[in-house]
Design an enzyme around this catalytic site. Structure first.
Site, short mmCIF file in Angstrom:
data_model
loop_
_atom_site.label_atom_id
_atom_site.label_comp_id
_atom_site.label_asym_id
_atom_site.label_seq_id
_atom_site.Cartn_x
_atom_site.Cartn_y
_atom_site.Cartn_z
N LEU A 1 27.49 31.05 28.47
CA LEU A 1 27.80 29.85 29.24
C LEU A 1 29.18 29.32 28.84
CD1 LEU A 1 24.43 27.89 29.39
CD2 LEU A 1 25.26 29.77 30.81
N GLY B 1 21.88 30.34 20.91
CA GLY B 1 22.96 29.51 21.41
C GLY B 1 22.99 29.52 22.93
N ASP B 2 24.16 29.84 23.49
CA ASP B 2 24.30 29.87 24.94
C ASP B 2 24.46 31.30 25.46
OD1 ASP B 2 26.77 30.38 23.88
OD2 ASP B 2 27.86 28.88 25.04
N GLU B 3 23.89 32.26 24.75
CA GLU B 3 23.97 33.68 25.14
C GLU B 3 22.62 34.15 25.70
OE1 GLU B 3 27.38 35.33 22.06
OE2 GLU B 3 25.26 35.67 21.60
#
Length: 341
Positions: free
Chosen positions: A203, A244-246
């Site tokens: 993201l 996280g954002d992965e």
């Protein structure tokens, strides 16, 4: 009708089943995806993960049938756990054990059945992965091998029930869960020569969302992206949040759809959600794509590393506007990297 007898290790078997604390639990995507995959691969109307309790069989996952279980005395799976391998019933009407079974004479009108026992640590057979059809048929050797592979995938998920393999925020598989399930899917693709592609998402501007709107809103963005992945990807695709954002998705057998088209759908869906929610920011992403190459990708870890590298390379080169940059298509079996920012 012949009711199934108890296995010799019935007491130990039931203790092992109860120790999982899985009976009467809520549906879980990790099992539902496998029954949907089995239904699609074998072209049957019903696929079930059935756990055989003392006096009932309970369905941990069932696609194509509204029931959540049956009594054990009418179950086909009660017979299956008495075997070491796959039990097939080509036409239940012609089998003395099942010809007058209420599941044969009435709904769901079972004709064909194939079940593979599910074992957990210690070797106890606690249930089955089974296929059901309303017309007679028989599995060939290759199909039996494929059913066994899928059953091994179910076994691994059963063994991991009490382990941390799910991301609590998004309810997707975490890294451990994704790698386990995706590796089995890759093995299946290799066996039956089906193409696969891995998409690695990151993201964009996620830190700004957290800094400007707060971490609670950051969690909302993560859950929104996960929900869009679920809605836009197919039932048989394997999806996970690495941390996280992965996020990652393993797509198998695209059947004419390119990964680029799928990414376009994701972007459109995110834009539509943003218009509805009016949250004040856009959820944007970069993505690296790798096509499975049987000679180069010896494991899902290899594909993850390659897709991660491609995603970050393209992230650095991409503009700040969400644009999906299509590169030239590689030769069959080669990898590619594409991104949207």
């Amino acid at each position: 009708m012949l009711a199934p007898i108890d296995p010799e290790n019935e007491h130990d078997r039931l203790c092992a089943l109860q120790s999982l604390n899985i009976l009467d639990s809520l549906p879980e995507e990790r099992f539902d995806r496998l029954t949907r995959l089995a239904k699609r691969l074998f072209g049957v109307p019903i696929a079930v993960v059935s756990l055989v309790d003392a006096d009932r069989q309970w369905f941990k996952s069932c696609v194509g049938l509204a029931a959540t279980g049956t009594s054990r005395d009418v179950s086909f799976c009660g017979h299956t756990i008495l075997n070491n391998g796959i039990m097939q019933v080509e036409d239940a009407r012609c089998d003395d054990r099942f010809s007058d079974n209420p599941l044969v004479t009435g709904a769901p009108h079972i004709r064909f059945y194939a079940g593979c026992p599910l074992r957990i640590t210690g070797g106890c057979k606690i249930g089955t992965l089974c296929l059901i059809d309303t017309v007679p048929r028989v599995l060939d050797d290759e199909e039996c091998s494929l059913l066994q592979d899928l059953a091994r995938m179910v076994e691994q998920e059963l063994s991991a029930v009490q382990q941390a393999t799910m991301d609590e925020l998004t309810m997707l598989s975490n890294r451990r869960g994704f790698e386990s399930l995706a590796q089995h899917s890759l093995n299946t693709c290799k066996r039956i020569e089906v193409p696969a592609s891995l998409l690695f998402f990151d993201l964009n501007k996620f830190k700004q969302i957290n800094d400007h709107y707060g971490h609670a809103e950051g969690d909302v963005a993560l859950k929104t992206f996960a929900d869009v992945l679920r809605m836009q990807l197919r039932e048989s695709d394997v999806i996970g949040r690495l941390g996280g954002d992965e996020f990652v998705a393993l797509l198998t057998g695209l059947n004419g759809f390119s990964a680029g088209e799928i990414v376009d759908r994701l972007q459109q869906a995110l834009a539509e959600v943003g218009e509805i929610d009016n949250r004040g920011y856009e959820i944007e992403f970069s993505v690296g794509q790798v096509n499975y190459n049987v000679d180069r990708h010896v494991s899902i870890a290899c594909m993850l590393a390659e897709a991660d590298k491609a995603m970050y390379a393209n992230k650095r080169a991409a503009s700040s506007k969400s644009v999906y940059q299509r590169n030239h298509q590689p030769a069959a079996g080669a990898s590619q990297a594409q991104t949207g920012v």
